[in-house]
Design a protein around this motif. Structure first.
Motif, mmCIF file in Angstrom:
data_model
loop_
_atom_site.group_PDB
_atom_site.id
_atom_site.type_symbol
_atom_site.label_atom_id
_atom_site.label_comp_id
_atom_site.label_asym_id
_atom_site.label_seq_id
_atom_site.Cartn_x
_atom_site.Cartn_y
_atom_site.Cartn_z
ATOM 1 N N ALA A 137 0.835 -1.205 0.000
ATOM 2 C CA ALA A 137 0.000 0.000 0.000
ATOM 3 C C ALA A 137 0.868 1.253 0.000
ATOM 4 C CB ALA A 137 -0.936 -0.011 1.204
ATOM 5 N N VAL A 138 1.960 1.207 0.744
ATOM 6 C CA VAL A 138 2.847 2.375 0.808
ATOM 7 C C VAL A 138 3.478 2.616 -0.556
ATOM 8 C CG1 VAL A 138 4.990 3.258 1.781
ATOM 9 C CG2 VAL A 138 3.294 2.155 3.266
ATOM 10 N N LEU A 139 3.960 1.511 -1.170
ATOM 11 C CA LEU A 139 4.566 1.641 -2.498
ATOM 12 C C LEU A 139 3.574 2.265 -3.473
ATOM 13 C CD1 LEU A 139 6.456 -1.744 -2.866
ATOM 14 C CD2 LEU A 139 7.430 0.540 -2.619
ATOM 15 N N ILE A 140 2.346 1.736 -3.415
ATOM 16 C CA ILE A 140 1.336 2.227 -4.352
ATOM 17 C C ILE A 140 1.035 3.694 -4.104
ATOM 18 C CG2 ILE A 140 -1.119 2.050 -4.925
ATOM 19 C CD1 ILE A 140 -0.817 -0.962 -4.777
ATOM 20 N N LEU A 141 0.908 4.050 -2.821
ATOM 21 C CA LEU A 141 0.588 5.445 -2.512
ATOM 22 C C LEU A 141 1.714 6.377 -2.927
ATOM 23 C CD1 LEU A 141 -1.339 5.338 0.862
ATOM 24 C CD2 LEU A 141 -2.183 5.883 -1.425
ATOM 25 N N GLN A 142 2.937 5.849 -2.939
ATOM 26 C CA GLN A 142 4.050 6.673 -3.401
ATOM 27 C C GLN A 142 3.967 6.921 -4.904
ATOM 28 O OE1 GLN A 142 7.554 4.575 -2.310
ATOM 29 N NE2 GLN A 142 7.559 5.344 -0.208
ATOM 30 N N LYS A 143 3.621 5.851 -5.636
ATOM 31 C CA LYS A 143 3.708 5.925 -7.102
ATOM 32 C C LYS A 143 2.426 6.453 -7.750
ATOM 33 C CE LYS A 143 7.591 3.694 -6.707
ATOM 34 N NZ LYS A 143 8.869 4.390 -6.782
ATOM 35 N N LEU A 144 1.313 6.200 -7.063
ATOM 36 C CA LEU A 144 0.036 6.543 -7.689
ATOM 37 C C LEU A 144 -0.064 8.021 -8.085
ATOM 38 C CD1 LEU A 144 -2.621 5.360 -8.600
ATOM 39 C CD2 LEU A 144 -3.577 5.878 -6.349
ATOM 40 N N PRO A 197 8.448 15.773 -8.047
ATOM 41 C CA PRO A 197 7.060 15.766 -7.567
ATOM 42 C C PRO A 197 6.410 17.139 -7.688
ATOM 43 C CG PRO A 197 8.472 14.622 -6.039
ATOM 44 C CD PRO A 197 9.376 15.247 -7.056
ATOM 45 N N LEU A 198 5.119 17.104 -7.912
ATOM 46 C CA LEU A 198 4.349 18.319 -8.180
ATOM 47 C C LEU A 198 4.466 19.332 -7.037
ATOM 48 C CD1 LEU A 198 2.431 19.638 -10.180
ATOM 49 C CD2 LEU A 198 0.532 18.528 -9.023
ATOM 50 N N PHE A 199 4.405 18.823 -5.779
ATOM 51 C CA PHE A 199 4.344 19.762 -4.656
ATOM 52 C C PHE A 199 5.718 20.232 -4.213
ATOM 53 C CE2 PHE A 199 0.369 17.388 -4.460
ATOM 54 C CZ PHE A 199 -0.491 18.465 -4.626
ATOM 55 N N LYS A 201 6.316 1.828 -13.835
ATOM 56 C CA LYS A 201 7.620 1.299 -13.445
ATOM 57 C C LYS A 201 7.443 0.299 -12.305
ATOM 58 C CE LYS A 201 12.245 2.931 -12.388
ATOM 59 N NZ LYS A 201 12.588 1.532 -12.359
ATOM 60 N N LEU A 202 6.556 0.617 -11.375
ATOM 61 C CA LEU A 202 6.314 -0.261 -10.233
ATOM 62 C C LEU A 202 5.888 -1.647 -10.715
ATOM 63 C CD1 LEU A 202 6.116 -0.276 -7.098
ATOM 64 C CD2 LEU A 202 3.690 0.236 -7.374
ATOM 65 N N ILE A 203 4.963 -1.677 -11.664
ATOM 66 C CA ILE A 203 4.428 -2.979 -12.064
ATOM 67 C C ILE A 203 5.439 -3.740 -12.911
ATOM 68 C CG2 ILE A 203 3.196 -2.317 -14.201
ATOM 69 C CD1 ILE A 203 0.947 -4.131 -13.254
ATOM 70 N N VAL A 204 6.180 -3.046 -13.751
ATOM 71 C CA VAL A 204 7.182 -3.735 -14.570
ATOM 72 C C VAL A 204 8.232 -4.369 -13.665
ATOM 73 C CG1 VAL A 204 9.029 -3.386 -16.234
ATOM 74 C CG2 VAL A 204 6.804 -2.339 -16.613
ATOM 75 N N ASP A 205 8.723 -3.592 -12.722
ATOM 76 C CA ASP A 205 9.715 -4.125 -11.794
ATOM 77 C C ASP A 205 9.150 -5.319 -11.040
ATOM 78 O OD1 ASP A 205 11.348 -2.188 -12.641
ATOM 79 O OD2 ASP A 205 11.207 -0.922 -10.842
ATOM 80 N N ALA A 206 7.921 -5.193 -10.559
ATOM 81 C CA ALA A 206 7.318 -6.248 -9.747
ATOM 82 C C ALA A 206 7.162 -7.528 -10.552
ATOM 83 C CB ALA A 206 5.964 -5.785 -9.217
#
Ligand SMILES: Nc1ncnc2c1ncn2[C@@H]1O[C@H](COP(=O)(O)OP(=O)(O)OP(=O)(O)O)[C@@H](O)[C@H]1O
Ligand code: SF4
Ligand SMILES: [Mg+2]
Lengths: 315, 319
Positions: A89-96, A170-172, A269-274
């Motif tokens: 969940a943390v990984l996803i929240l980082q990349k999403l 990152p945007l912010f 990138k997250l999914i390709v790596d995974a």
């Protein structure tokens, strides 16, 4: 309308359940034993393997594994990445947010290009602006993302030095810099969609312009600009908006490749790596989140359709 | 005589199509005096709508227009649509924009031509809708076309057309798509508003019965041409063209209670393949050899003209 919305949301739940079963089942069909991967050096030791299996419940029957996974997923716990040892969940929240920013920008770009060009080509149907716009759209559809991406990097970054060729801010952290790193990939990503939107808009505008109410608007003495942009476009946008939201879902799929080209650390990138690392929890989590987003976008499309179409709003 | 509001001087409209030139309207001339009602009558396809759209300047780009259209003595292209002249269409179900409320659509014309602010325009639109006898106009004004019945929509169209008090209103079969009872109501409304506003009206219809007690003048069209034109009373009393005679037979009799519903033998000619002389010849019971030449529209008595070699028909009919 509220009832309709509730019913529509009710319809989503079985869809998502079926999806989750599918994702889980596909997972089981993937080659490679995760326990072996996790054991690393100690993969020869049957006791270590048995222990890992027990820890991860890999020795339980599949239905139980599924229910456990789903139950935790519902609470936002998508498990631990086997590779990075971080909660999925943390990984996803980082990349999403990265991918959402990219997708959002791509969609805005696609709309800014596709809708006006579609209107233009409908208004000048059969004349040179129409021919030109259609040729451009055809070129846009048939240009592969990776080729366009590489060409843009070569031209804009390498030769002209206007934009960084890759990377992400990152945007912010620094909005301006963030825009500079994402505008090119967003354009590449939006390119194909803008052509699709253009064709939808053109068809919908041609239809609208042939309607009796357009003749009424002209009979009222309204200027051609008001007739086209208010009376015709307002109606033409109803189908375009709906199709647009569905295209937005497809954007997420396109993001995988584009993020690779521009080395943007997003979902792609997250999914390709995974996948390469057989990091199943991450794959599962990412695919599930993408599925949920897609389903939600379809819902959003329906809601927008309802909002822009007075005929349905009062039904 | 004062300047006519509308004067057509040998108007012709052709459409270039894949199958050839469709001569939809040919050499049509007529005048409409201020405040007067002219009925244009004829079977489906005779060019009534094309004539009206030509006056409005709303023909598609494929149309080739010849002749002159004068509005108040000047080229009609200088007139402002919606303010000087307006039109009510044949199809009330589709002529309103489904995406805007009835009130907004009426108000739009008022904003454009009277320069009213949005609120004032909407209030004026509501006022106009209630003058078109739309009950509960303030509520109806906030409704979308799909929430209104066909008759109601046509009332909205009429309110919209008359909102800016045009000098000329073109009504293209305004009641054809409606129920019989609603038809009568809409006709009565048109009559009433026309008298109130002093607007001249061109009423297009294929139903002579509708115009009998309303129109001042009648022009009968056949296959793109005016075949007879006369003050209404005269036309009904002494029709001079065989086609009009047939139409009068075909129109449901309003008087005498005979209820006879005769029809004219044969069909309307194919616009791509028109007969060379009088276009009515293939169906005309009075045709003679000379009818191979096109008859001009000529006066048979003061103010009454017909395009027939055998007019005046009195002797022919008496024989
Ligand atoms: N855009 C167009 N292109 C080609 N032909 C056309 C076009 N518009 C009208 N026509 C032709 O012109 C002729 C006259 O049509 P018009 O619509 O004026 O008839 P009408 O008298 O109004 O009939 P109706 O009572 O059915 O409304 C018809 O033969 C029609 O096919
Ligand atoms: S000109 Fe001849 S064919 Fe034509 S209407 Fe008169 S009599 Fe009939
Ligand atoms: Mg018509």
């Amino acid at each position: 309308m509220a009832v309709w919305l509730l019913r529509r949301i009710g319809q989503i739940i079985p869809t998502l359940l079926i999806l989750s079963v599918l994702i889980f089942a596909l997972q089981q069909l993937m080659p490679g034993d995760p326990a072996l991967i996790l054991a690393g050096e100690e993969r020869g030791d049957p006791q270590v393997l048995a222990q890992i299996r027990a820890e991860l419940f890999l020795d339980r029957p599949l239905p139980e594994q599924y229910v456990r996974w789903l139950w935790r997923a519902l609470q936002g716990d998508l498990g631990f990445s086997w590779r990075i040892r971080e909660p999925v969940a943390v990984l996803i929240l980082q990349k999403l947010p990265v991918t959402l920013q990219l997708g959002g920008m791509a969609f805005v770009i696609a709309c800014c290009i596709g809708v006006p060009l579609g209107v233009l080509s409908a208004v000048y149907k059969g004349r040179w602006p129409d021919v030109l716009v259609n040729a451009v759209a055809l070129a846009g559809i048939s240009t592969p993302n990776f080729w366009l991406g590489i060409m843009l990097i070569l031209l804009v970054s390498v030769n002209l030095g206007w934009l960084p060729p890759s990377g992400y801010v990152p945007l912010f952290e620094d909005p301006w810099q963030s825009l500079k790193t994402t505008i090119m990939p967003a354009f590449v990503l939006g390119n194909a969609i803008s052509a699709v939107l253009m064709r939808h808009t053109r068809a919908a505008m041609l239809n609208a312009l042939s309607q009796d109410y357009v003749r009424t608007a002209r009979a009222k003495g309204l200027g051609e600009r008001v007739v086209v942009l208010k009376h015709a476009l307002r109606n033409a946008l109803v189908p375009v908006v709906t199709l647009g939201a569905i295209e937005l879902g497809r954007l997420l799929a396109g993001a995988v490749l584009t993020e690779q080209i521009f080395t943007i650390p997003g979902f792609g990138k997250l999914i390709v790596d995974a996948v390469f690392n057989r990091d199943y929890p991450v794959v599962q989590g990412v695919v599930m989140v993408v599925a949920v987003i897609t389903v939600l976008l379809a819902l959003l499309a329906d809601v927008i359709y309802l909002l822009v179409n007075p005929r349905l709003r009062h039904a | 005589m004062s300047t006519p509001v509308l004067e057509l001087d040998s108007l012709s409209v052709g459409f270039a199509t894949d199958r050839g030139l469709v001569r939809a309207v040919e050499a049509v001339s007529f005048r409409v005096a201020p405040g007067e009602m002219l009925a244009v009558v004829g079977e489906s396809g005779c060019g009534k709508s094309v004539t009206a759209l030509a006056v409005m300047g709303l023909l598609p780009g494929s149309a080739q227009v010849g002749g002159r259209i004068l509005f108040d003595g000047r080229d009609a292209r200088e007139a402002q649509r919606g303010r000087d002249l307006a039109m009510v269409f044949q199809e009330p179900m589709t002529s309103l924009n489904p995406a805007f409320t009835a009130g907004e659509q009426v108000a739009e014309a008022l904003r454009k031509h009277r320069g009213l602010a949005p609120r004032a325009a909407f209030d004026a639109a509501v006022e106009m809708l209630s003058r078109a006898h739309i009950p509960d106009a303030a509520r109806r004004a906030r409704q979308y076309p799909h929430q209104l019945s066909g008759g109601m929509r046509q009332r909205v169209m009429i309110a919209m057309a008359l909102a800016c008090r045009p000098r000329l209103l073109l009504c293209d079969e305004p009641t054809t798509a409606l129920d019989v009872t609603v038809q009568a109501q809409i006709m009565a409304l048109l009559d009433e508003l026309r008298r109130e506003t002093g607007t001249a009206v061109v009423l297009i219809t294929h139903d002579l019965g509708v115009v009998a007690d309303r129109a001042d003048q009648v022009a009968v069209m056949y296959a793109g041409r005016v075949v007879e034109a006369a003050p209404a009373a005269q036309l009904f009393a002494t029709p001079q063209h065989p086609y009009t005679v047939g139409l009068l037979g075909a129109a449901p009799r309003l008087v005498g209670g005979g209820g006879r519903l005769a029809s004219i033998e044969g069909t309307v000619p194919d616009p791509l393949n028109l007969p060379p002389g009088c276009r009515f010849a293939p169906r005309c019971p009075f045709a003679v050899a000379r009818c191979n030449e096109a008859p001009p529209l000529a006066e048979v008595s003061p103010g009454h003209s017909a395009a027939c070699w055998r007019a005046p028909l009195d002797q022919v009919l008496a024989a």
